[in-house]
Design a protein around this motif. Structure first.
Motif, mmCIF file in Angstrom:
data_model
loop_
_atom_site.group_PDB
_atom_site.id
_atom_site.type_symbol
_atom_site.label_atom_id
_atom_site.label_comp_id
_atom_site.label_asym_id
_atom_site.label_seq_id
_atom_site.Cartn_x
_atom_site.Cartn_y
_atom_site.Cartn_z
ATOM 1 N N GLN A 110 -3.728 -59.698 -41.686
ATOM 2 C CA GLN A 110 -2.866 -59.242 -40.367
ATOM 3 C C GLN A 110 -2.236 -60.588 -39.565
ATOM 4 O OE1 GLN A 110 -2.324 -56.339 -41.372
ATOM 5 N NE2 GLN A 110 -2.522 -55.140 -39.433
ATOM 6 N N THR B 277 1.376 -51.644 -32.854
ATOM 7 C CA THR B 277 0.043 -50.864 -32.160
ATOM 8 C C THR B 277 0.543 -49.634 -31.328
ATOM 9 O OG1 THR B 277 -0.697 -53.081 -31.913
ATOM 10 C CG2 THR B 277 -1.464 -51.414 -30.526
ATOM 11 N N ILE C 42 -3.602 -51.788 -39.237
ATOM 12 C CA ILE C 42 -4.191 -51.532 -38.058
ATOM 13 C C ILE C 42 -4.816 -50.161 -38.048
ATOM 14 C CG2 ILE C 42 -4.099 -50.576 -35.423
ATOM 15 C CD1 ILE C 42 -1.652 -52.870 -35.283
ATOM 16 N N GLY D 171 -5.315 -53.895 -32.965
ATOM 17 C CA GLY D 171 -3.910 -54.216 -32.998
ATOM 18 C C GLY D 171 -3.601 -55.663 -32.234
#
Length: 616
Positions: A135, A166, A349, A385
């Motif tokens: 990520q 997010t 996420i 996130g």
């Protein structure tokens, strides 16, 4: 290198992309339980699943990294596309069916059913580490694009990307993620293909692009050097690429979660098969874009001239040079990069949240209600996130291109995960001790190779870069090419001849096959030393149908569906871990004549009822 001042049309295009993503999250905000958040109540249809599977790992990394790879090393990278035609059928026919039919909520839950809770926990922790690092690199890629094309600060663009994905992931769960992925992948396809065609015309057309590529030795399709330490060859890209693709599509929760959310197994299978033409087509456009960049910069490499500081900035630099006077085109490019990153980060996420909640929290909090689990899923999505945004700033110090970093990560960490799933699905003799040993030993091996290569890196295998056009009429004696940049990308022929290539220079694409070999060897050895499966018979539904005959014909303890029903405690959700005390049977005494399966099989040799006596 200058930056482009966004026109109002660019802002409008970009704002529409943000609005669409946020709106989908709001539309699906009524997800109540953790099953709704992570699997969409197992009711997802073909189109959103197909494009979401693509979106999970076709990111800004693919766009920026692949174009930079082709620019510096040639179009041989397209051979990786042929590995898709090996990896996707294996995924669709071997790994996905077993996981889907066991109705697990996370892929790691299967490992508990097949082996033990310790294997499940270890694999979950390894997966979380992998996705956190992945990520961070995914967030880094759009940030450098925004900074270069719009002039926005790097921290601002990192936070913007992380906060937006997010928001809709925490609000709408997997349904919001998958429907947003569908829209974002359409945007990526349309925008990127449009940009490639326009850029090709700007540099003189397709014929001119291929003429320049041939002159610069970039049309190097086939390199049949069998040396495994060669970074990219036909063999590493085909077979090593197949292994790398399997780690992504067969053993990664971000992908498996999409298969498990499908309304039927056939929907999941079709979604996987559709990846072959779609992903291969997109790879072809990425390779073409790399050749276009080379045609434009063939006489003056922007890294050596100091216009950029990393190869990953090549495509944004080209957009700035070509489209600074065309309102809307830069907005389209930024939307393309941003959409690709949003789709990948949101998938990560959501999958991270599911693994942390289901595999690491719920085993310690078994009385958690579904409503409480749903809220916990949202909180985890927000926390994870925002955490990845912070980790993303570390990617600025990474030395290699983002593409090689990510693909290496899939081999280093994803390879051992693929190995432990392979031991469970395909090797009926392997027990929990062998699985855990195989996972840890293969992880130690790939980490050892990667650390050794980091300490003593292999030389780059790029082609020659031009510099004669950098002078622009200026006397060459008064024009300085960056020595620091040049030294990072050149190596003398004498040094290559003088030194034998050490084993730790193994191509990063071979990390997955290496992990499989190590895990198979150690897993089977430890299983043999610990009595195979005498303590815990293998349920046939946890094996692939093609190995049922091996399980019944070999010295493997097996349990029929009836055995499990008699031994299992009452359970609610299908896929709940079976107790360890299933009665052991041997093939000589209790080989079942007819094993009634609770699921259908497409394989004719083992369809419906398996008559093992007749098979003998």
């Amino acid at each position: 290198m200058g930056t482009v001042v966004f026109h109002w049309l660019d802002y409008l295009i970009f704002a529409l992309v943000l609005l669409i993503s946020a709106s989908i999250g709001i539309a699906y905000h009524r997800q109540r339980s953790s099953k709704d958040m992570f699997l969409g109540s197992r009711q997802m249809t073909l189109m959103p699943v197909t494009f979401s599977v693509m979106a999970s790992f076709i990111s800004a990394i693919s766009i920026l990294g692949t174009t930079a790879e082709v620019y510096q090393s040639g179009v041989q990278y397209i051979i990786l596309g042929f590995s898709y035609f090996l990896a996707f059928p294996i995924t669709a026919e071997v790994y996905m069916p077993v996981l889907y039919r066991n109705r697990v909520l996370t892929a790691q839950h299967y490992l508990e059913l097949r082996f033990s809770s310790a294997v499940r926990t270890a694999a979950s922790i390894v997966f979380c580490i992998q996705m956190f690092f992945y990520q961070s690199v995914v967030l880094y890629a759009p940030a450098i694009t925004f900074q270069q094309v719009t002039g926005l600060s790097f921290p601002l663009t990192m936070v913007l990307t992380g906060v937006v994905c997010t928001f809709y992931t925490a609000l709408g769960g997997i349904k919001a993620v998958m429907w947003t992925d569908l829209v974002q992948m359409i945007i990526v396809f349309v925008a990127f293909c449009t940009l490639v065609v326009i850029a090709t015309m700007e540099v003189g057309g397709f014929q001119r692009v291929f003429e320049m590529a041939a002159a610069g030795d970039r049309l190097n399709f086939f390199n049949f050097n069998p040396d495994p330490t060669v970074r990219h060859s036909f063999w590493t890209l085909l077979f090593g690429g197949t292994g790398m693709c399997l780690t992504i599509y067969s053993a990664n929760q971000a992908q498996l979660q999409r298969y498990l959310s499908c309304s039927t197994e056939s929907v999941a299978r079709r979604a996987i098969y559709l990846q072959m033409p779609l992903t291969f087509l997109f790879l072809c456009f990425l390779c073409l874009a790399g050749l276009v960049i080379y045609a434009f910069y063939s006489d003056c490499d922007p890294l050596l001239s100091g216009d950029i500081v990393k190869r990953d900035q090549l495509l944004p630099a080209l957009v700035v040079r070509l489209f600074s006077a065309r309102p809307g085109v830069t907005g389209l490019f930024v939307s393309c990069i941003f959409s690709a990153s949003l789709s990948t980060v949101s998938s990560g996420i959501n999958s991270l949240s599911s693994v942390v909640l289901e595999d690491l929290i719920k085993p310690w909090q078994p009385n958690l209600t579904e409503r409480a689990a749903g809220w916990a899923a949202r909180v985890l999505a927000v926390v994870l996130g925002l955490s990845t945004v912070g980790i993303g700033f570390l990617a600025t110090n990474l030395p290699a291109t983002v593409l090689q970093i990510v693909l290496s990560l899939f081999g280093i960490v994803g390879g051992p995960l693929l190995a432990v799933f392979s031991l469970g699905i395909l090797v009926p003799w392997c027990n929990r001790y062998g699985a855990l040993t195989g996972l840890l030993s293969s992880l130690a091996t790939t980490l050892g190779f990667s650390i050794a290569a980091l300490i003593d890196p292999p030389p780059p295998d790029h082609r020659v870069f031009g510099t004669e056009g950098c002078y622009n009429g200026t006397d060459a004696s008064n024009y300085t090419i960056s020595t620091e940049n040049y030294s990072n990308w050149t190596v003398t022929t004498a040094s290559l001849v003088a030194r034998q290539r050490p084993v730790h220079w193994l191509s990063y694409l071979y990390y997955t096959p290496l992990a499989l070999l190590v895990a198979m060897a150690t897993g089977l050895a430890v299983s043999a030393l610990t009595g195979f499966n005498r303590a815990k018979p293998v349920s046939l539904k946890l094996l692939h149908p093609r190995v049922w005959r091996l399980a019944a014909a070999g010295s493997v303890q097996v349990a029929t569906v009836d055995d499990e029903a008699a031994a299992a405690e009452p359970a609610g959700e299908a896929g709940t871990a079976q107790p360890e005390s299933i009665i052991a049977t041997t093939k000589s005494e209790h080989t079942p004549l007819n094993m009634e399966l609770e699921f259908s099989s497409r394989h004719s040799a083992v369809h419906g009822t398996v008559d093992l006596m007749n098979q003998k």
